[in-house]
Design an enzyme around this catalytic site. Structure first.
Site, PDB file in Angstrom:
ATOM      1  N   SER A 147       0.853  -1.207   0.000  1.00 11.07           N
ATOM      2  CA  SER A 147       0.000   0.000   0.000  1.00 11.07           C
ATOM      3  C   SER A 147       0.881   1.246   0.000  1.00 11.07           C
ATOM      4  O   SER A 147       2.082   1.166   0.277  1.00 11.07           O
ATOM      5  CB  SER A 147      -0.871  -0.007   1.265  1.00 11.07           C
ATOM      6  N   TYR A 160      -3.262  -0.070   9.986  1.00 10.40           N
ATOM      7  CA  TYR A 160      -3.129  -0.518   8.583  1.00 10.40           C
ATOM      8  C   TYR A 160      -1.716  -0.232   8.078  1.00 10.40           C
ATOM      9  O   TYR A 160      -1.072  -1.082   7.453  1.00 10.40           O
ATOM     10  CB  TYR A 160      -4.165   0.229   7.752  1.00 10.40           C
TER      11      TYR A 160
HETATM   12  C1  GCO Z   1      -6.853   5.293   3.134  1.00  9.54           C
HETATM   13  C2  GCO Z   1      -7.005   4.399   1.922  1.00  9.54           C
HETATM   14  C3  GCO Z   1      -5.668   3.753   1.585  1.00  9.54           C
HETATM   15  C4  GCO Z   1      -5.801   3.002   0.281  1.00  9.54           C
HETATM   16  C5  GCO Z   1      -4.563   2.284  -0.128  1.00  9.54           C
HETATM   17  C6  GCO Z   1      -3.489   3.253  -0.500  1.00  9.54           C
HETATM   18  O1  GCO Z   1      -7.728   5.286   4.009  1.00  9.54           O
HETATM   19  O2  GCO Z   1      -5.835   6.010   3.169  1.00  9.54           O
HETATM   20  O3  GCO Z   1      -7.968   3.390   2.153  1.00  9.54           O
HETATM   21  O4  GCO Z   1      -5.277   2.935   2.635  1.00  9.54           O
HETATM   22  O5  GCO Z   1      -6.842   2.060   0.393  1.00  9.54           O
HETATM   23  O6  GCO Z   1      -4.113   1.407   0.874  1.00  9.54           O
HETATM   24  O7  GCO Z   1      -2.385   2.524  -0.986  1.00  9.54           O
END
Ligand code: GCO
Length: 264
Positions: A147, A160
């Site tokens: 990501s 995340y």
């Molecule tokens: C967020 C987005 C990101 C994208 C992706 C970017 O809330 O910033 O959901 O997380 O989904 O991962 O690469």
């Protein structure tokens, strides 16, 4: 030569979380390049069956398996069934994942752990049970879906980011340990794409939507189909000497510090 470089005809590709979104887009690309697609999801059999029909409508050989990547017993059972009923898994795309948008100071520990478990631990678990066969066959492709948050922080997505940052190093360590067995392990790092996950922050006029358009040199959200080429490349002979590499498909976000909104 070039006609076989990206041809994955006859290969079996397990793409976790491939009933929708980026997982489906990458799996569709792999299917159109000749692979048999193992469609995976954990929500409902109905959703999996519906997705399988979509793959077959594109002329892709697809078989659905419902299992939770976060439950090792289900992973073991399903991989055994897949390799018995369909064929050995040649390509594994660890795509399934969740996100919880909460400021770290307010985030429940259980929620933090759930994100880590699904987004970081599960790719390890699924890979651990696929790599045995790949080692025996001295061939295989594993792609971990990273990501922008593998490289950059953002308010409210700390768990995340921790998972996706860890996934980069897990990818590099898998490559370190498994390349000698003829297995290539790499990652794809999507930028900001138009999916259900980003729908809440992509609404016209939403400050984040305007921010991303300005922050992305390509000045747009990614189209999920833009990921298919990266997936095919990292699943085919064309990447046989590529190991531990994260291929960012981000419209240039990581290439730039950005610019003031009033600057062209
Ligand atoms: C967020 C987005 C990101 C994208 C992706 C970017 O809330 O910033 O959901 O997380 O989904 O991962 O690469």
């Amino acid at each position: 030569m070039s006609q076989t470089l990206f041809d994955i005809t006859g290969k079996v590709a397990l793409v976790t979380g491939s009933t929708h979104g980026l997982g489906m887009s990458m799996a569709m690309g792999l299917g159109k390049a000749g692979a048999t697609i193992i469609v995976n999801g954990n929500s409902s059999q109905e959703k999996i069956d519906k997705a399988v029909k979509l793959y077959k409508a594109e002329g892709i050989n697809a078989v659905g398996y419902k299992f939770n990547v976060a439950v090792e017993a289900q992973v073991i059972e399903s991989i055994n069934k897949i390799e018995t009923e369909v064929g050995n898994i040649d390509i594994l795309v660890n795509n399934a994942g969740i996100i919880k948008r909460t400021p770290l100071a307010e985030m429940e520990v259980a929620d933090f752990k759930q994100v880590i478990d699904i987004d970081l631990v599960s790719p390890f678990v699924v890979s651990k049970h696929v790599i045995k066969g790949m080692m025996e066959r001295k061939a295989g492709k594993i792609i971990n879906i990273c990501s922008m948050m593998s490289e950059l922080g953002r308010n409210t997505v700390g768990a995340y980011a921790a998972a996706k940052g860890g996934l980069v190093m897990l990818t590099k360590n898998m490559a370190t340990e498994w390349a000698r067995f003829g297995v290539q392990v790499n990652g794809i790092g999507p930028g900001y794409f138009a999916t259900s996950q980003t729908a809440p922050i992509r609404v016209d006029g939403h400050p984040f939507n305007d921010f991303i358009i300005n922050r992305t040199p390509a000045k747009k959200w990614g189209d999920p189909n833009d990921l298919a080429g990266a997936a095919v490349f990292l699943s085919s002979k064309a990447s046989d000497f590529v190991n531990g590499h994260i291929l960012y498909v981000d419209g240039g976000i990581l290439a730039t510090i950005g610019k003031p909104s009033n600057e062209e």
